[in-house]
Design a protein around this motif. Structure first.
Motif, PDB file in Angstrom:
ATOM      1  N   TYR A 138       1.514  -1.547   0.311  1.00 54.12           N
ATOM      2  CA  TYR A 138      -0.653   0.102  -0.119  1.00 54.12           C
ATOM      3  C   TYR A 138       0.829   1.195  -0.262  1.00 54.12           C
ATOM      4  CZ  TYR A 138      -3.667   2.824   1.594  1.00 54.12           C
ATOM      5  OH  TYR A 138      -4.520   4.194   1.973  1.00 54.12           O
ATOM      6  N   THR A 139       0.476   2.253  -0.291  1.00 49.20           N
ATOM      7  CA  THR A 139       1.367   3.291  -0.966  1.00 49.20           C
ATOM      8  C   THR A 139       1.134   3.806  -0.553  1.00 49.20           C
ATOM      9  OG1 THR A 139       1.987   2.566  -3.227  1.00 49.20           O
ATOM     10  CG2 THR A 139       2.472   5.153  -2.702  1.00 49.20           C
ATOM     11  N   LEU A 140       1.587   5.944   0.570  1.00 44.88           N
ATOM     12  CA  LEU A 140       0.819   6.520   0.960  1.00 44.88           C
ATOM     13  C   LEU A 140       2.211   7.745   0.516  1.00 44.88           C
ATOM     14  CD1 LEU A 140       0.820   6.434   5.382  1.00 44.88           C
ATOM     15  CD2 LEU A 140      -1.164   6.393   3.680  1.00 44.88           C
ATOM     16  N   ILE A 141       1.506   8.604   0.595  1.00 48.41           N
ATOM     17  CA  ILE A 141       1.795   9.608  -0.358  1.00 48.41           C
ATOM     18  C   ILE A 141       1.422  10.759   0.436  1.00 48.41           C
ATOM     19  CG2 ILE A 141       2.083  11.040  -2.792  1.00 48.41           C
ATOM     20  CD1 ILE A 141       0.652   8.993  -4.240  1.00 48.41           C
ATOM     21  N   GLY A 144       0.513  17.406   2.445  1.00 48.32           N
ATOM     22  CA  GLY A 144      -0.321  18.976   3.846  1.00 48.32           C
ATOM     23  C   GLY A 144       0.217  18.004   5.212  1.00 48.32           C
ATOM     24  N   PRO A 145      -0.676  17.406   5.699  1.00 48.18           N
ATOM     25  CA  PRO A 145      -1.015  16.977   7.185  1.00 48.18           C
ATOM     26  C   PRO A 145      -0.274  15.619   7.247  1.00 48.18           C
ATOM     27  CG  PRO A 145      -3.256  16.969   6.573  1.00 48.18           C
ATOM     28  CD  PRO A 145      -2.415  17.103   4.719  1.00 48.18           C
ATOM     29  N   THR A 146       0.731  15.465   8.508  1.00 51.11           N
ATOM     30  CA  THR A 146       1.524  14.656   8.052  1.00 51.11           C
ATOM     31  C   THR A 146       1.565  13.196   8.495  1.00 51.11           C
ATOM     32  OG1 THR A 146       3.414  14.234   9.977  1.00 51.11           O
ATOM     33  CG2 THR A 146       2.292  15.219  10.945  1.00 51.11           C
ATOM     34  N   HIS A 147       1.827  11.896   8.607  1.00 48.87           N
ATOM     35  CA  HIS A 147       1.143  11.012   8.270  1.00 48.87           C
ATOM     36  C   HIS A 147       1.803  10.159   9.680  1.00 48.87           C
ATOM     37  CE1 HIS A 147      -0.261  11.074   4.655  1.00 48.87           C
ATOM     38  NE2 HIS A 147      -0.426  10.252   4.277  1.00 48.87           N
ATOM     39  N   THR A 148       3.135  11.027  10.086  1.00 53.43           N
ATOM     40  CA  THR A 148       3.503  10.393  11.372  1.00 53.43           C
ATOM     41  C   THR A 148       2.605   9.230  11.804  1.00 53.43           C
ATOM     42  OG1 THR A 148       4.780  12.009  11.633  1.00 53.43           O
ATOM     43  CG2 THR A 148       4.903  10.626  13.607  1.00 53.43           C
ATOM     44  N   GLY A 149       2.659   8.055  12.726  1.00 51.31           N
ATOM     45  CA  GLY A 149       1.789   7.690  13.240  1.00 51.31           C
ATOM     46  C   GLY A 149       1.882   6.239  12.517  1.00 51.31           C
TER      47      GLY A 149
END
Length: 293
Positions: A138-141, A144-149
């Motif tokens: 699965y690809t996250l792009i 804007g908002p951070t994907h930290t987690g």
């Protein structure tokens, strides 16, 4: 399982089912024998035979049923440290000897009733937008908002769906140009040594409320700043005597689940300077003792 009488003519047959040869008789007169739900104890060798009055068919060839425990998928994230706008790939690996899996993808959020959660209920699992895929990646792009987690995957197949366990969570750190919280470290150095002190300061911005200092290690992450660290203020957590155990990635999490920048802290043993001071102190003591003697 289904038992068919070949060349049996009419359909007035009853059926006997056996597990592990005639050791266990399974009482069913139907042509189908269904096990639901299936447990590991159902593993074994199954046979059947037809019965019509005093007439018996031959016993069928055995069918071996093996029931395994739920697989534990393994999630990996590459890369784990991102700059704003970078893309990242999540990969979910299940038992390589089987196929036909569909994959579900989740992000950890503060505990919410009604959502699936980790076993200790420290976090709930929020499905990602395209939650189910046929691909094991699965690809996250980030935009804007951070994907930290933290992120978790699970696999399922069949109808009705048979699900694996959830994977162990993996963490992703993504840069954010305007984070809602920030973490600063005092002293602000790249190397930290045992027995020294260290302060971690969380600063919340905007409407963010509350704070939790988080720490991620190779095996787990947890909410940290226990009383054993000896100093807790409104926004500062001080470790008065560092040990190598304190190494890890630290960040601040607001009450609404927003994350700050992350800081990778490595605590080493005594520095070269400390070793040198101890060496010279010992040399001085030895010389002093020699003179006084």
């Amino acid at each position: 399982m289904r038992c068919d009488i070949q060349g049996g003519g009419d359909t007035d047959w009853n059926y006997r089912w056996y597990k592990n040869s005639p050791v266990v008789t399974l009482f069913s007169t139907k042509t189908e024998y269904r096990i639901s739900p299936v447990y590991m104890s159902n593993s074994g060798s199954y046979t059947c035979e037809g019965v019509k009055g005093n007439k018996f068919s031959k016993t069928s060839e055995a069918v071996q049923l093996t029931v395994s425990d739920q697989p534990q998928p393994v999630l990996s994230i590459s890369p784990q440290w991102l700059n704003p706008g970078d893309s990242v790939s999540l990969s979910c690996e299940v038992d390589k000897t089987s196929a036909g899996w569909r994959f579900s993808w989740y992000r950890t959020v503060p505990y919410r009733a009604g959502l699936p959660s980790l076993s200790d209920k420290s976090y709930s699992l929020q499905p990602l937008s395209d939650n189910v895929t046929c691909e094991d990646s699965y690809t996250l792009i980030p935009a804007g908002p951070t994907h930290t987690g933290g992120y978790v995957c699970r696999a399922g197949r069949g109808d009705p769906v048979y699900d694996t366990f959830y994977s162990e969570p993996q963490f992703l750190w993504s840069g954010d140009l305007q984070p809602s919280a920030s973490l600063t470290v005092n002293p602000n150095t790249t190397q930290h040594f045992t027995s020294k002190s260290l302060s971690l300061i969380c600063e919340l911005k905007g409407n963010s409320t509350g704070w939790r200092l988080k720490r991620h290690t190779e095996t787990a992450w947890r909410s940290e700043c226990p009383s054993t660290w000896r100093s807790i203020t409104k926004s500062t957590c001080t470790i008065t005597s560092l040990t190598t155990w304190h190494s890890g990635v630290f960040w601040c999490e607001s009450g609404s689940g927003e994350n700050s920048n992350a800081v990778n802290i490595t605590v080493n043993g005594m520095s070269i300077v400390q070793h040198s001071l101890i060496f010279h102190k010992c040399m001085y003591n030895n010389m002093f003792n020699s003179v006084t003697e």
